[in-house]
Design an enzyme around this catalytic site. Structure first.
Site, mmCIF file in Angstrom:
data_model
loop_
_atom_site.group_PDB
_atom_site.id
_atom_site.type_symbol
_atom_site.label_atom_id
_atom_site.label_comp_id
_atom_site.label_asym_id
_atom_site.label_seq_id
_atom_site.Cartn_x
_atom_site.Cartn_y
_atom_site.Cartn_z
ATOM 1 N N GLU A 69 7.399 41.024 51.995
ATOM 2 C CA GLU A 69 7.437 40.614 50.568
ATOM 3 C C GLU A 69 8.211 39.402 50.484
ATOM 4 O O GLU A 69 7.933 38.469 49.823
ATOM 5 C CB GLU A 69 8.540 41.265 50.058
ATOM 6 C CG GLU A 69 7.727 42.806 49.249
ATOM 7 C CD GLU A 69 7.513 44.215 50.447
ATOM 8 O OE1 GLU A 69 7.200 44.814 50.019
ATOM 9 O OE2 GLU A 69 8.229 43.879 50.939
ATOM 10 N N PHE A 131 13.819 57.481 44.217
ATOM 11 C CA PHE A 131 12.766 57.173 44.483
ATOM 12 C C PHE A 131 12.468 55.605 45.403
ATOM 13 O O PHE A 131 11.639 55.340 44.141
ATOM 14 C CB PHE A 131 11.841 58.374 45.579
ATOM 15 C CG PHE A 131 10.874 57.362 47.032
ATOM 16 C CD1 PHE A 131 11.671 57.592 48.363
ATOM 17 C CD2 PHE A 131 9.799 57.068 46.579
ATOM 18 C CE1 PHE A 131 10.937 57.158 49.362
ATOM 19 C CE2 PHE A 131 9.181 56.449 48.020
ATOM 20 C CZ PHE A 131 9.529 56.159 49.116
ATOM 21 N N GLN A 132 13.310 55.234 46.329
ATOM 22 C CA GLN A 132 12.368 53.460 45.877
ATOM 23 C C GLN A 132 13.033 52.972 44.428
ATOM 24 O O GLN A 132 12.189 52.111 43.994
ATOM 25 C CB GLN A 132 11.254 53.104 45.812
ATOM 26 C CG GLN A 132 10.835 53.785 47.205
ATOM 27 C CD GLN A 132 9.346 52.730 47.975
ATOM 28 O OE1 GLN A 132 9.097 52.817 46.941
ATOM 29 N NE2 GLN A 132 9.196 53.076 48.768
ATOM 30 N N LYS A 181 6.807 52.250 35.784
ATOM 31 C CA LYS A 181 5.107 52.625 35.955
ATOM 32 C C LYS A 181 4.861 53.591 34.773
ATOM 33 O O LYS A 181 3.258 53.323 34.515
ATOM 34 C CB LYS A 181 5.585 53.268 37.144
ATOM 35 C CG LYS A 181 4.232 53.972 37.696
ATOM 36 C CD LYS A 181 4.118 54.936 39.204
ATOM 37 C CE LYS A 181 2.989 55.316 39.856
ATOM 38 N NZ LYS A 181 3.176 56.264 41.454
ATOM 39 N N MET A 496 20.716 23.827 64.929
ATOM 40 C CA MET A 496 21.895 23.301 64.422
ATOM 41 C C MET A 496 23.279 24.022 64.317
ATOM 42 O O MET A 496 24.035 23.147 64.400
ATOM 43 C CB MET A 496 21.126 23.387 62.627
ATOM 44 C CG MET A 496 22.314 22.427 61.991
ATOM 45 S SD MET A 496 22.479 20.868 62.008
ATOM 46 C CE MET A 496 21.349 19.835 61.337
#
Length: 600
Positions: A69, A131-132, A181, A496
């Site tokens: 993602e 969940f999630q 959803k 760096m």
């Protein structure tokens, strides 16, 4: 009266056709199509799965399946930066959404217009640690222009339209639309265009005329003016207007890290990039000026050094579309809030009206600045360890490829060298993570840029540390025929950080060796890794082989190309103004020596 002459009975007006009823998921896809979106980057998951079903049938929207993602978010950024359009990324709930946070924060810092669409658990489960489940609206609130939660299918078209409006107007930035959803599964009338009601959102675009006149008067009077150009000029599509003002005033121009390409490097008035790793003429022009005209810049600490000591004798005209930036760090003598394209036109007109078109008397100022250019040209020394100079590699990439290409850099030494040693002649040709400094930005951003601008050569100039964070998107590039070129500036270290450890920590290189480039044990072997993804890959260890490798990359357009340039770990980014000191730091301007004290 005959039937033929009888007056006609008026018919009732036809009723408007009822809006078609479609699912909320279909409304998401239909809304994107209506907004002219042609490309999105994302990964499906449980809470966003309803959207992916109608997305499969869309003939107008191409979905690029990324491997992470974060990669999808950076790809949307690269797409937006290269094209000037709004980039779109899609993710599921929970970890899918939280994986987007870094890219969203990156877009927020650099004013990049993207819309992130995320799935959320059923509204009846919200707040139950389902969940999630993650409160992505709350999580992203500090790093978005706006975050919306949609629980009703009827609200989807309006929410997405509003997101695009907010992302692309005023100061651009990221907007998140989180859709439950059940809202995706509900059936509701699809009404387009929706009524977009944004109470309180009224970006100021037209500047006050008196402020324009005051700024023009200061420019006309100034003996040591500087046009301090920030990324807002590029975001505001105002490069042509900047060019006109620069020509009218004859003033020196400096372009920040985010503004490279806003003004041509080849123009005689351009002094280069200011800041911690800026050119000596650019840094000292700001520091010793009597007037700074700040255009879409925010007086970032990397430019000012110690803010209280920055440009002590300069008056400031500060132009920005975001009123929150005005006088945030440096008090503006003339604050101007407005759209840069309009402001620059008005300022140029006002200036020419005051001066009657005559060039200003700033010859003495230019004599001093030209002397600095002669005394302190941008350059580098060859490494003493026998390995290649990274500056040389990057410079040759720019010289052989040319200014019509797009260059996307990661973060670190290679980023600064790419900003310094590639010549930029046009806006939207330079992509990098400036504000957030996000390692892993380059490969997915280059991927997004290539999708947006398929006819341009797109280089990802990356470090061996950055590359290992998001190189999985090479698989995305191969499968979707996105032939980017990747140059890994492989110094086998977190360069760096290593440089700072050398300068400020007595050379104690704690946990900065990556074991990727030097010796026989390369972990990983970037050539084998790239070949496993289906790319053409070459390792380059000698300067005499650099040009041939670059030419091979430029001639290969049927797949991505990865070039592993093994360079010296001892090369450093110069010039350098240490953090927290004044830009008048004499040692910086005269010696560029590494004997800095961070606390001075």
């Amino acid at each position: 009266m005959t039937a033929d002459s009888a007056p006609a009975v008026p018919r009732p007006p036809a009723r408007p056709a009822a809006a078609p009823e479609i699912s909320g998921a279909e409304a998401v896809v239909r809304s994107l199509e209506k907004l002219g979106v042609t490309d999105v980057f994302g990964i499906p998951g449980g809470a966003i799965m309803p959207v992916y079903d109608p997305l499969m049938d869309s003939t107008g929207v191409r979905h690029v399946l990324v491997r992470h993602e974060q990669g999808g978010g950076h790809a949307a950024e690269g797409y937006a930066t290269a094209s000037g359009k709004v980039g779109v990324t899609i993710a599921t709930s929970g970890p899918g959404a939280t994986n987007l946070v870094t890219a969203i924060a990156d877009a927020y810092m650099d004013s990049i217009p993207i819309v992130a669409i995320t799935g959320q658990v059923f509204s009846t489960l919200m707040g139950t640690d389902a969940f999630q489940e993650a409160d992505i609206v709350g999580i992203t609130m500090p790093v978005t222009k706006h975050s919306l939660l949609v629980k009703d299918a009827t609200e989807i078209p309006g929410a997405i339209a509003a997101a695009f409006e907010i992302a692309s107007t005023g100061r651009p930035g990221p907007v998140l639309v989180d859709i439950t959803k059940d809202a995706q599964q509900q059936v509701a009338p699809f009404v387009w265009p929706p009524k977009v009601d944004l109470p309180g959102y009224r970006p100021v675009t037209k500047a006050h005329g008196k402020q324009i006149q005051a700024a023009a008067a200061l420019l006309a009077e100034s003996k040591k003016p500087v046009l301090y150009v920030g990324g807002g000029v590029i975001r505001g599509k105002a490069s042509e207007q900047l060019y006109a003002l620069a020509e009218s005033t004859g003033a020196p121009v400096v372009t920040t890290l985010m503004a490279r390409g806003a003004f041509p490097d080849s123009h005689t008035q351009h002094l280069g990039m200011p800041g911690m790793h800026g050119t000596v003429p650019a840094v000292l022009a700001l520091q010793e000026s009597d007037l700074i005209v700040s255009l879409g810049a925010r007086f970032d600490d990397r430019v000012t050094g110690k803010a209280s000591l920055f440009a002590p004798n300069a008056k400031v005209v500060h132009v920005d579309i975001d009123p929150a930036e005005i006088s945030k760090i440096r008090t503006a003598d003339v604050p101007i809030v407005g759209d840069l394209r309009d402001v620059l036109v008005d300022l140029d007109t006002a200036y020419r009206g005051i001066t009657s078109g005559a060039k200003p008397d700033i010859e003495e100022w230019w004599s001093y600045l030209d002397g600095l250019r002669t005394e302190f040209p941008l350059g580098y020394t060859q490494p003493e360890d026998g390995l290649m100079s990274p500056q040389y590699v990057i410079q040759r990439i720019g010289e052989l490829t040319g200014p019509e290409a797009i260059y996307a850099a990661g973060v670190g030494q290679h980023q600064m060298w790419a900003a310094q040693f590639i010549k930029y002649e046009r806006p939207n040709s330079w992509l990098n993570s400036g504000g957030a400094g996000t390692m892993g930005y380059s490969v997915p951003a280059a991927m997004g840029a290539k999708v947006a601008e398929p006819d341009r050569v797109v280089w990802s100039i990356d470090g061996d540390g950055c590359f290992q964070m998001t190189n999985q998107e090479l698989a995305t590039c191969v499968i979707n025929n996105i032939p980017i070129k990747v140059a890994i500036i492989n110094n086998s270290s977190l360069g760096m950080v290593r440089q700072w450890q050398t300068l400020f920590y007595d050379g104690r290189h704690s946990n900065t060796d990556l074991n990727t480039g030097h010796g026989t044990a390369r972990i990983p072997d970037f050539v084998k890794l790239a070949e496993a993804y289906g790319c053409l890959a070459l390792r380059v260890e000698k300067e005499e082989d650099v040009d041939a490798a670059i030419q091979t990359a430029l001639e290969t357009n049927d797949r991505p190309v990865v070039l592993d340039f093994v360079v010296s770990a001892d090369a450093m980014v110069w010039p350098m103004v240490p953090q927290g000191v004044s830009n008048s730091y004499v040692q910086y301007a005269r010696d560029h020596a590494p004997a800095f004290d961070e606390e001075d």
